[in-house]
Scaffold this motif. Structure first.
Motif, PDB file in Angstrom:
ATOM      1  N   MET A  53       0.836  -1.192   0.000  1.00 47.39           N
ATOM      2  CA  MET A  53       0.000   0.000   0.000  1.00 47.39           C
ATOM      3  C   MET A  53       0.878   1.251   0.000  1.00 47.39           C
ATOM      4  SD  MET A  53      -3.250   0.820   0.034  1.00 47.39           S
ATOM      5  CE  MET A  53      -3.974  -0.717   0.655  1.00 47.39           C
ATOM      6  N   LYS A  54       0.634   2.158  -0.940  1.00 49.93           N
ATOM      7  CA  LYS A  54       1.466   3.354  -1.047  1.00 49.93           C
ATOM      8  C   LYS A  54       1.045   4.451  -0.072  1.00 49.93           C
ATOM      9  CE  LYS A  54       2.715   2.645  -5.902  1.00 49.93           C
ATOM     10  NZ  LYS A  54       2.619   3.170  -7.292  1.00 49.93           N
ATOM     11  N   VAL A  55      -0.241   4.816  -0.103  1.00 50.60           N
ATOM     12  CA  VAL A  55      -0.698   5.943   0.708  1.00 50.60           C
ATOM     13  C   VAL A  55      -2.031   5.616   1.381  1.00 50.60           C
ATOM     14  CG1 VAL A  55      -1.378   8.383   0.726  1.00 50.60           C
ATOM     15  CG2 VAL A  55       0.433   7.608  -0.825  1.00 50.60           C
ATOM     16  N   SER A  56      -2.122   5.948   2.653  1.00 48.25           N
ATOM     17  CA  SER A  56      -3.392   5.891   3.388  1.00 48.25           C
ATOM     18  C   SER A  56      -3.872   7.320   3.581  1.00 48.25           C
ATOM     19  CB  SER A  56      -3.208   5.222   4.753  1.00 48.25           C
ATOM     20  OG  SER A  56      -2.746   3.900   4.633  1.00 48.25           O
ATOM     21  N   VAL A  57      -5.061   7.622   3.067  1.00 45.35           N
ATOM     22  CA  VAL A  57      -5.641   8.961   3.234  1.00 45.35           C
ATOM     23  C   VAL A  57      -6.674   8.895   4.351  1.00 45.35           C
ATOM     24  CG1 VAL A  57      -6.813  10.898   2.123  1.00 45.35           C
ATOM     25  CG2 VAL A  57      -5.342   9.382   0.770  1.00 45.35           C
ATOM     26  N   ILE A  58      -6.468   9.672   5.395  1.00 48.67           N
ATOM     27  CA  ILE A  58      -7.325   9.636   6.579  1.00 48.67           C
ATOM     28  C   ILE A  58      -8.230  10.860   6.584  1.00 48.67           C
ATOM     29  CG2 ILE A  58      -7.355   9.668   9.102  1.00 48.67           C
ATOM     30  CD1 ILE A  58      -4.612   8.231   8.972  1.00 48.67           C
ATOM     31  N   VAL A  59      -9.550  10.613   6.675  1.00 50.45           N
ATOM     32  CA  VAL A  59     -10.539  11.683   6.597  1.00 50.45           C
ATOM     33  C   VAL A  59     -11.428  11.654   7.843  1.00 50.45           C
ATOM     34  CG1 VAL A  59     -12.341  12.770   5.208  1.00 50.45           C
ATOM     35  CG2 VAL A  59     -10.602  11.349   4.093  1.00 50.45           C
ATOM     36  N   PRO A  60     -11.231  12.570   8.795  1.00 51.20           N
ATOM     37  CA  PRO A  60     -12.169  12.662   9.916  1.00 51.20           C
ATOM     38  C   PRO A  60     -13.458  13.319   9.422  1.00 51.20           C
ATOM     39  CG  PRO A  60     -10.527  14.393  10.077  1.00 51.20           C
ATOM     40  CD  PRO A  60     -10.143  13.557   8.891  1.00 51.20           C
ATOM     41  N   VAL A  61     -14.586  12.767   9.826  1.00 50.95           N
ATOM     42  CA  VAL A  61     -15.871  13.229   9.293  1.00 50.95           C
ATOM     43  C   VAL A  61     -16.813  13.569  10.447  1.00 50.95           C
ATOM     44  CG1 VAL A  61     -17.874  12.605   7.902  1.00 50.95           C
ATOM     45  CG2 VAL A  61     -15.601  11.774   7.255  1.00 50.95           C
ATOM     46  N   TYR A  62     -17.368  14.779  10.393  1.00 53.23           N
ATOM     47  CA  TYR A  62     -18.385  15.164  11.373  1.00 53.23           C
ATOM     48  C   TYR A  62     -19.329  16.185  10.738  1.00 53.23           C
ATOM     49  CZ  TYR A  62     -20.757  16.929  15.499  1.00 53.23           C
ATOM     50  OH  TYR A  62     -21.719  17.304  16.408  1.00 53.23           O
ATOM     51  N   ASN A  63     -20.572  15.775  10.522  1.00 48.44           N
ATOM     52  CA  ASN A  63     -21.603  16.654   9.945  1.00 48.44           C
ATOM     53  C   ASN A  63     -21.080  17.389   8.701  1.00 48.44           C
ATOM     54  OD1 ASN A  63     -23.264  15.827  12.007  1.00 48.44           O
ATOM     55  ND2 ASN A  63     -23.085  17.717  13.191  1.00 48.44           N
ATOM     56  N   SER A  64     -20.527  16.620   7.786  1.00 52.53           N
ATOM     57  CA  SER A  64     -19.858  17.191   6.617  1.00 52.53           C
ATOM     58  C   SER A  64     -20.557  16.879   5.308  1.00 52.53           C
ATOM     59  CB  SER A  64     -18.415  16.656   6.543  1.00 52.53           C
ATOM     60  OG  SER A  64     -17.731  16.834   7.752  1.00 52.53           O
ATOM     61  N   SER A  65     -21.820  16.503   5.358  1.00 47.37           N
ATOM     62  CA  SER A  65     -22.498  15.992   4.172  1.00 47.37           C
ATOM     63  C   SER A  65     -22.545  16.985   3.015  1.00 47.37           C
ATOM     64  CB  SER A  65     -23.916  15.544   4.524  1.00 47.37           C
ATOM     65  OG  SER A  65     -24.684  16.631   5.023  1.00 47.37           O
ATOM     66  N   ALA A  66     -22.548  18.273   3.302  1.00 45.60           N
ATOM     67  CA  ALA A  66     -22.680  19.274   2.239  1.00 45.60           C
ATOM     68  C   ALA A  66     -21.551  19.194   1.220  1.00 45.60           C
ATOM     69  CB  ALA A  66     -22.739  20.677   2.850  1.00 45.60           C
ATOM     70  N   TYR A  67     -20.345  18.910   1.682  1.00 44.70           N
ATOM     71  CA  TYR A  67     -19.182  18.920   0.782  1.00 44.70           C
ATOM     72  C   TYR A  67     -18.421  17.601   0.771  1.00 44.70           C
ATOM     73  CZ  TYR A  67     -20.106  23.914   1.039  1.00 44.70           C
ATOM     74  OH  TYR A  67     -20.711  25.149   0.994  1.00 44.70           O
ATOM     75  N   LEU A  68     -18.921  16.607   1.471  1.00 48.49           N
ATOM     76  CA  LEU A  68     -18.194  15.355   1.625  1.00 48.49           C
ATOM     77  C   LEU A  68     -17.987  14.632   0.300  1.00 48.49           C
ATOM     78  CD1 LEU A  68     -16.842  13.338   3.492  1.00 48.49           C
ATOM     79  CD2 LEU A  68     -19.098  12.372   4.015  1.00 48.49           C
ATOM     80  N   ARG A  69     -18.985  14.643  -0.563  1.00 48.40           N
ATOM     81  CA  ARG A  69     -18.832  13.955  -1.855  1.00 48.40           C
ATOM     82  C   ARG A  69     -17.724  14.589  -2.692  1.00 48.40           C
ATOM     83  NH1 ARG A  69     -22.906  10.304  -2.706  1.00 48.40           N
ATOM     84  NH2 ARG A  69     -24.787  10.578  -1.418  1.00 48.40           N
ATOM     85  N   ASP A  70     -17.653  15.921  -2.678  1.00 45.05           N
ATOM     86  CA  ASP A  70     -16.570  16.588  -3.404  1.00 45.05           C
ATOM     87  C   ASP A  70     -15.214  16.117  -2.888  1.00 45.05           C
ATOM     88  OD1 ASP A  70     -18.444  18.032  -4.803  1.00 45.05           O
ATOM     89  OD2 ASP A  70     -18.203  19.869  -3.623  1.00 45.05           O
ATOM     90  N   CYS A  71     -15.109  16.029  -1.586  1.00 46.06           N
ATOM     91  CA  CYS A  71     -13.874  15.582  -0.955  1.00 46.06           C
ATOM     92  C   CYS A  71     -13.518  14.151  -1.366  1.00 46.06           C
ATOM     93  CB  CYS A  71     -14.012  15.679   0.561  1.00 46.06           C
ATOM     94  SG  CYS A  71     -12.708  14.869   1.509  1.00 46.06           S
ATOM     95  N   LEU A  72     -14.452  13.241  -1.176  1.00 42.63           N
ATOM     96  CA  LEU A  72     -14.184  11.832  -1.452  1.00 42.63           C
ATOM     97  C   LEU A  72     -13.988  11.561  -2.940  1.00 42.63           C
ATOM     98  CD1 LEU A  72     -16.638  10.123   1.082  1.00 42.63           C
ATOM     99  CD2 LEU A  72     -14.248  10.805   1.394  1.00 42.63           C
ATOM    100  N   ASP A  73     -14.710  12.285  -3.782  1.00 37.03           N
ATOM    101  CA  ASP A  73     -14.521  12.118  -5.229  1.00 37.03           C
ATOM    102  C   ASP A  73     -13.111  12.533  -5.642  1.00 37.03           C
ATOM    103  OD1 ASP A  73     -17.052  11.132  -5.671  1.00 37.03           O
ATOM    104  OD2 ASP A  73     -17.904  13.049  -6.317  1.00 37.03           O
ATOM    105  N   SER A  74     -12.603  13.589  -5.019  1.00 36.29           N
ATOM    106  CA  SER A  74     -11.260  14.050  -5.373  1.00 36.29           C
ATOM    107  C   SER A  74     -10.200  13.030  -4.966  1.00 36.29           C
ATOM    108  CB  SER A  74     -10.973  15.407  -4.716  1.00 36.29           C
ATOM    109  OG  SER A  74     -10.612  15.286  -3.352  1.00 36.29           O
ATOM    110  N   ILE A  75     -10.468  12.287  -3.899  1.00 32.55           N
ATOM    111  CA  ILE A  75      -9.532  11.232  -3.483  1.00 32.55           C
ATOM    112  C   ILE A  75      -9.662  10.025  -4.405  1.00 32.55           C
ATOM    113  CG2 ILE A  75      -8.785   9.743  -1.593  1.00 32.55           C
ATOM    114  CD1 ILE A  75     -10.103  11.715   0.344  1.00 32.55           C
ATOM    115  N   ALA A  76     -10.905   9.650  -4.691  1.00 35.10           N
ATOM    116  CA  ALA A  76     -11.144   8.474  -5.529  1.00 35.10           C
ATOM    117  C   ALA A  76     -10.552   8.628  -6.924  1.00 35.10           C
ATOM    118  CB  ALA A  76     -12.646   8.209  -5.626  1.00 35.10           C
ATOM    119  N   SER A  77     -10.481   9.863  -7.416  1.00 39.05           N
ATOM    120  CA  SER A  77     -10.006  10.097  -8.787  1.00 39.05           C
ATOM    121  C   SER A  77      -8.497  10.275  -8.884  1.00 39.05           C
ATOM    122  CB  SER A  77     -10.700  11.333  -9.366  1.00 39.05           C
ATOM    123  OG  SER A  77     -10.342  12.499  -8.640  1.00 39.05           O
ATOM    124  N   GLN A  78      -7.769  10.121  -7.776  1.00 38.01           N
ATOM    125  CA  GLN A  78      -6.316  10.283  -7.822  1.00 38.01           C
ATOM    126  C   GLN A  78      -5.663   9.243  -8.731  1.00 38.01           C
ATOM    127  OE1 GLN A  78      -4.238  12.816  -6.100  1.00 38.01           O
ATOM    128  NE2 GLN A  78      -6.329  13.580  -6.424  1.00 38.01           N
TER     129      GLN A  78
END
Length: 300
Positions: free
Chosen positions: A1-26
């Motif tokens: 495994m090259k990189v582990s990306v750690i994302v703490p999440v708390y009431n972040s639904s408004a922008y969470l998809r933008d965040c996770l999509d940007s990681i998924a598309s790396q």
């Protein structure tokens, strides 16, 4: 495994998809994404579960009680299996698909424990990238103008921990994790890493984008207390390691807290804060800081 990306999440639904999509598309292959839900009340956990179900690179962990981003990140580190660890806040995102690849390639080529890129800021209200202003000298650390090794003794900033890759074995060997504070936990973590490493490798690429301008900053009394503790810890390091510029930025930050938290603190007067900081850090540090705070931060 090259990189582990750690994302703490708390009431972040408004922008969470933008965040996770940007990681998924790396473009970098062989990564894992560790989302840690801190007892959200919105749809954040459901969104994380959705990503975990459709992409086996995503994993979701849930804290038993609301504990703050520091505890969430520490749990992520404990479960990480990547050679390097990256941290992403749930309302931010990677501005380019090769952000992690650029960092990882530089880190491995240079055999660096820490590798960093540049940061920019997106103002949600204005809908545009915001440049560092003339009154934001403390944000000069956002950019690197060339690739190369930087000594922490020369750099001495404590901001922008999310633009770094951290070798997991380095964190484990040094025993470094986030202090369990609700505010100012990340500068303490970053400074500890930079002091332990001594230097880091920098690349002149924007690898991380901060979202701003969409929420009002509010401080609870616990957050104010934790911010004091975090600043105190960084101040102590600055005196122990003779880092005067780092010490200067703590003074600047303390002035900002004095102004920003006036309504929250209520009957907390400046003298009470001075007494508290004096208790927490060496007398030399507290005296220097609070002379500056009382002189400049007390002017409202």
């Amino acid at each position: 495994m090259k990189v582990s990306v750690i994302v703490p999440v708390y009431n972040s639904s408004a922008y969470l998809r933008d965040c996770l999509d940007s990681i998924a598309s790396q473009t970098i292959g062989d990564i894992e994404v560790i989302c840690v839900d801190d007892c959200s009340h919105d749809d954040s956990r459901v969104i994380c579960q959705e990503y975990a179900q459709r992409d086996n690179r995503f994993r979701l962990f849930v804290l038993d009680q609301n504990s703050g981003a520091a505890a969430a990140r520490n749990l992520g580190i404990a479960h990480a299996s990547g050679e390097y660890v990256a941290f992403m806040d749930a309302d931010d995102w990677y501005p380019a698909k090769d952000s992690l690849e650029v960092l990882y390639q530089a880190a491995t080529e240079q055999d660096a424990d820490l590798c960093a890129g540049c940061i920019d800021r997106f103002d949600e209200a204005q809908g545009e990238i915001v440049a560092v202003g003339p009154d934001e000298a403390h944000l000069a650390c956002f950019d690197f103008d060339h690739a190369g090794w930087i000594s922490y003794a020369d750099w001495q900033y404590d901001y922008g921990f999310t633009r770094f890759l951290y070798r997991l074995a380095f964190l484990q060997k040094q025993g470094i994790e986030f202090p369990l504070l609700r505010r100012h936990e990340d500068p303490v973590f970053l400074v500890r890493c930079l002091v332990a490493a001594g230097s880091f490798y920098a690349v002149p690429h924007v690898v991380y984008r901060i979202r701003m301008g969409y929420k009002r900053m509010r401080f609870s009394e616990q957050q104010v207390d934790d911010a004091l503790e975090g600043i105190s810890q960084v101040l102590a390091i600055s005196y122990e390691r003779d880092l005067p510029q780092l010490r200067h930025w703590q003074k600047v930050l303390m002035r900002q807290y004095v102004v920003q938290t006036e309504g929250v603190l209520g009957d907390f007067f400046l003298k009470d804060l001075i007494a508290e900081i004096t208790r927490r850090v060496p007398s030399k540090a507290s005296s220097a800081v609070w002379k500056a705070v009382k002189r400049d931060g007390g002017k409202r």
